[in-house]
Write a protein that holds these residues in place. Structure first.
Motif, PDB file in Angstrom:
ATOM      1  N   GLU A 132      -2.460   8.508 -28.616  1.00  0.00           N
ATOM      2  CA  GLU A 132      -0.769   8.401 -28.137  1.00  0.00           C
ATOM      3  C   GLU A 132      -0.023   9.791 -27.874  1.00  0.00           C
ATOM      4  OE1 GLU A 132      -1.632   6.387 -30.857  1.00  0.00           O
ATOM      5  OE2 GLU A 132      -2.625   4.753 -29.285  1.00  0.00           O
ATOM      6  N   HIS A 133       0.614  10.406 -27.527  1.00  0.00           N
ATOM      7  CA  HIS A 133       1.301  11.618 -27.354  1.00  0.00           C
ATOM      8  C   HIS A 133       2.875  11.174 -27.727  1.00  0.00           C
ATOM      9  CE1 HIS A 133      -1.977  13.666 -25.518  1.00  0.00           C
ATOM     10  NE2 HIS A 133      -1.093  12.725 -24.214  1.00  0.00           N
ATOM     11  N   TYR A 134       3.062  11.822 -29.266  1.00  0.00           N
ATOM     12  CA  TYR A 134       4.201  11.855 -29.950  1.00  0.00           C
ATOM     13  C   TYR A 134       4.479  13.232 -30.083  1.00  0.00           C
ATOM     14  CZ  TYR A 134       1.809  12.989 -34.084  1.00  0.00           C
ATOM     15  OH  TYR A 134       1.233  13.792 -35.172  1.00  0.00           O
ATOM     16  N   ALA A 135       6.840  13.522 -30.030  1.00  0.00           N
ATOM     17  CA  ALA A 135       6.926  14.377 -30.111  1.00  0.00           C
ATOM     18  C   ALA A 135       6.891  15.062 -31.753  1.00  0.00           C
ATOM     19  CB  ALA A 135       8.649  14.894 -29.304  1.00  0.00           C
ATOM     20  N   GLY A 136       6.685  16.323 -32.098  1.00  0.00           N
ATOM     21  CA  GLY A 136       6.687  17.124 -33.112  1.00  0.00           C
ATOM     22  C   GLY A 136       5.526  18.163 -33.095  1.00  0.00           C
ATOM     23  N   VAL A 137       5.809  18.592 -34.592  1.00  0.00           N
ATOM     24  CA  VAL A 137       5.184  19.394 -34.430  1.00  0.00           C
ATOM     25  C   VAL A 137       3.773  19.303 -34.251  1.00  0.00           C
ATOM     26  CG1 VAL A 137       4.773  21.505 -36.345  1.00  0.00           C
ATOM     27  CG2 VAL A 137       7.329  20.899 -35.539  1.00  0.00           C
ATOM     28  N   VAL A 138       2.899  18.316 -35.884  1.00  0.00           N
ATOM     29  CA  VAL A 138       2.123  17.989 -34.904  1.00  0.00           C
ATOM     30  C   VAL A 138       0.701  16.929 -34.641  1.00  0.00           C
ATOM     31  CG1 VAL A 138       0.094  17.363 -36.793  1.00  0.00           C
ATOM     32  CG2 VAL A 138       1.505  18.977 -37.538  1.00  0.00           C
ATOM     33  N   THR A 139       0.755  17.188 -33.632  1.00  0.00           N
ATOM     34  CA  THR A 139       0.181  16.112 -32.473  1.00  0.00           C
ATOM     35  C   THR A 139      -1.430  15.732 -32.833  1.00  0.00           C
ATOM     36  OG1 THR A 139      -0.646  17.886 -30.947  1.00  0.00           O
ATOM     37  CG2 THR A 139       1.638  17.207 -30.951  1.00  0.00           C
ATOM     38  N   TRP A 140      -2.272  15.027 -32.161  1.00  0.00           N
ATOM     39  CA  TRP A 140      -3.365  14.516 -32.354  1.00  0.00           C
ATOM     40  C   TRP A 140      -4.253  16.681 -32.165  1.00  0.00           C
ATOM     41  CZ3 TRP A 140      -4.977  11.308 -34.900  1.00  0.00           C
ATOM     42  CH2 TRP A 140      -4.255  10.300 -35.097  1.00  0.00           C
ATOM     43  N   GLY A 141      -4.181  16.779 -30.870  1.00  0.00           N
ATOM     44  CA  GLY A 141      -4.779  17.807 -30.725  1.00  0.00           C
ATOM     45  C   GLY A 141      -4.265  18.748 -31.937  1.00  0.00           C
ATOM     46  N   THR A 142      -4.198  19.172 -32.461  1.00  0.00           N
ATOM     47  CA  THR A 142      -3.659  20.361 -33.061  1.00  0.00           C
ATOM     48  C   THR A 142      -3.907  19.506 -34.995  1.00  0.00           C
ATOM     49  OG1 THR A 142      -1.098  20.196 -32.450  1.00  0.00           O
ATOM     50  CG2 THR A 142      -1.723  21.310 -34.402  1.00  0.00           C
ATOM     51  N   LEU A 143      -4.346  18.364 -34.781  1.00  0.00           N
ATOM     52  CA  LEU A 143      -4.615  17.699 -36.343  1.00  0.00           C
ATOM     53  C   LEU A 143      -6.842  17.960 -36.238  1.00  0.00           C
ATOM     54  CD1 LEU A 143      -2.987  14.535 -36.869  1.00  0.00           C
ATOM     55  CD2 LEU A 143      -3.196  16.660 -38.690  1.00  0.00           C
TER      56      LEU A 143
ATOM     57  N   TYR B 208     -12.933  17.313 -25.974  1.00  0.00           N
ATOM     58  CA  TYR B 208     -11.775  16.850 -26.379  1.00  0.00           C
ATOM     59  C   TYR B 208     -10.481  16.493 -25.610  1.00  0.00           C
ATOM     60  CZ  TYR B 208      -8.093  15.666 -28.678  1.00  0.00           C
ATOM     61  OH  TYR B 208      -6.586  15.303 -29.728  1.00  0.00           O
ATOM     62  N   ALA B 209     -10.350  18.015 -24.140  1.00  0.00           N
ATOM     63  CA  ALA B 209      -9.700  17.766 -23.449  1.00  0.00           C
ATOM     64  C   ALA B 209      -9.731  16.947 -22.372  1.00  0.00           C
ATOM     65  CB  ALA B 209      -9.184  19.614 -22.966  1.00  0.00           C
ATOM     66  N   SER B 210     -11.334  17.069 -21.949  1.00  0.00           N
ATOM     67  CA  SER B 210     -11.946  16.457 -20.836  1.00  0.00           C
ATOM     68  C   SER B 210     -11.349  14.419 -21.134  1.00  0.00           C
ATOM     69  CB  SER B 210     -13.202  16.667 -20.011  1.00  0.00           C
ATOM     70  OG  SER B 210     -13.088  17.820 -19.634  1.00  0.00           O
ATOM     71  N   TYR B 211     -11.981  14.821 -22.286  1.00  0.00           N
ATOM     72  CA  TYR B 211     -11.026  13.004 -23.180  1.00  0.00           C
ATOM     73  C   TYR B 211      -9.260  12.883 -22.888  1.00  0.00           C
ATOM     74  CZ  TYR B 211     -10.851   9.130 -26.427  1.00  0.00           C
ATOM     75  OH  TYR B 211     -10.218   7.854 -26.730  1.00  0.00           O
ATOM     76  N   ILE B 212      -8.971  13.638 -23.290  1.00  0.00           N
ATOM     77  CA  ILE B 212      -8.109  13.364 -23.265  1.00  0.00           C
ATOM     78  C   ILE B 212      -7.657  13.161 -21.608  1.00  0.00           C
ATOM     79  CG2 ILE B 212      -5.264  14.690 -23.167  1.00  0.00           C
ATOM     80  CD1 ILE B 212      -6.313  13.334 -26.156  1.00  0.00           C
ATOM     81  N   GLU B 213      -7.496  13.705 -21.037  1.00  0.00           N
ATOM     82  CA  GLU B 213      -7.416  13.841 -18.984  1.00  0.00           C
ATOM     83  C   GLU B 213      -7.761  12.351 -18.948  1.00  0.00           C
ATOM     84  OE1 GLU B 213      -8.193  17.651 -17.980  1.00  0.00           O
ATOM     85  OE2 GLU B 213      -6.210  18.382 -18.436  1.00  0.00           O
ATOM     86  N   ASN B 214      -9.081  11.684 -19.306  1.00  0.00           N
ATOM     87  CA  ASN B 214      -9.323  10.958 -18.849  1.00  0.00           C
ATOM     88  C   ASN B 214     -10.671  10.671 -17.918  1.00  0.00           C
ATOM     89  OD1 ASN B 214      -9.839   8.140 -19.041  1.00  0.00           O
ATOM     90  ND2 ASN B 214      -8.696   7.092 -18.505  1.00  0.00           N
TER      91      ASN B 214
ATOM     92  N   ILE C 219     -11.719  20.830 -37.178  1.00  0.00           N
ATOM     93  CA  ILE C 219     -12.452  21.389 -36.884  1.00  0.00           C
ATOM     94  C   ILE C 219     -12.885  22.901 -37.818  1.00  0.00           C
ATOM     95  CG2 ILE C 219     -13.375  22.828 -35.132  1.00  0.00           C
ATOM     96  CD1 ILE C 219     -12.412  20.652 -33.382  1.00  0.00           C
ATOM     97  N   ALA C 220     -11.343  23.779 -37.851  1.00  0.00           N
ATOM     98  CA  ALA C 220     -11.475  25.254 -38.539  1.00  0.00           C
ATOM     99  C   ALA C 220     -11.529  24.554 -39.587  1.00  0.00           C
ATOM    100  CB  ALA C 220      -9.474  25.328 -38.534  1.00  0.00           C
ATOM    101  N   ILE C 221     -11.526  23.156 -40.414  1.00  0.00           N
ATOM    102  CA  ILE C 221     -11.935  23.176 -42.304  1.00  0.00           C
ATOM    103  C   ILE C 221     -12.812  23.552 -42.415  1.00  0.00           C
ATOM    104  CG2 ILE C 221     -11.160  21.856 -44.102  1.00  0.00           C
ATOM    105  CD1 ILE C 221      -8.414  21.414 -43.116  1.00  0.00           C
ATOM    106  N   LEU C 222     -13.380  22.418 -41.321  1.00  0.00           N
ATOM    107  CA  LEU C 222     -15.050  22.099 -41.126  1.00  0.00           C
ATOM    108  C   LEU C 222     -16.344  23.451 -41.551  1.00  0.00           C
ATOM    109  CD1 LEU C 222     -15.861  18.589 -39.818  1.00  0.00           C
ATOM    110  CD2 LEU C 222     -15.503  19.104 -42.249  1.00  0.00           C
ATOM    111  N   SER C 223     -15.255  24.223 -40.315  1.00  0.00           N
ATOM    112  CA  SER C 223     -15.804  25.242 -39.622  1.00  0.00           C
ATOM    113  C   SER C 223     -16.111  26.916 -41.027  1.00  0.00           C
ATOM    114  CB  SER C 223     -15.407  26.320 -38.028  1.00  0.00           C
ATOM    115  OG  SER C 223     -15.417  25.261 -37.015  1.00  0.00           O
TER     116      SER C 223
END
Length: 103
Positions: A3-14, A64-70, A19-23
């Motif tokens: 789901e998409h929701y309004a806010g600073v942190v979205t699923w894409g950001t998370l 991930y972007a292709s998954y979001i766009e189904n 990925i940045a932490i693991l990298s």
């Protein structure tokens, strides 16, 4: 679907934060291992490894972007066209480093 929701942190950001932490942890672990090991890494090993790692991040982002766009066909095409070469490059670097030590 995510789901998409309004806010600073979205699923894409998370996803990119994780990925940045693991990298970062992976790169730090690799550098720590490299300093303690007896293996030698040449400049072209670093170049091929950085290209392979960048291609892997590119693949993850586009999948991930292709998954979001189904678009399931695009997910598998990105895995095949960019993900497979990324894994091949990273495997090549690993084998170069390992085999150089045996000689």
């Amino acid at each position: 679907m995510i789901e998409h929701y309004a806010g600073v942190v979205t699923w894409g950001t998370l996803v990119w934060i994780v990925i940045a932490i693991l990298s970062t942890l992976g790169i730090m672990a690799f550098i720590n291992w490299y300093k303690k090991s007896r293996y030698t890494v040449t400049w072209y090993d670093w170049t091929i490894g950085i290209i392979g790692f960048g291609l892997l991040l590119f693949t993850i982002q586009n999948m991930y972007a292709s998954y979001i766009e189904n678009v399931p066909v695009a997910i598998w095409m990105f895995a095949l066209v960019t993900g497979l070469p990324a894994l091949l490059l990273l495997t090549l670097v690993w084998q170069l480093i390992i085999r150089r030590q045996k000689v």
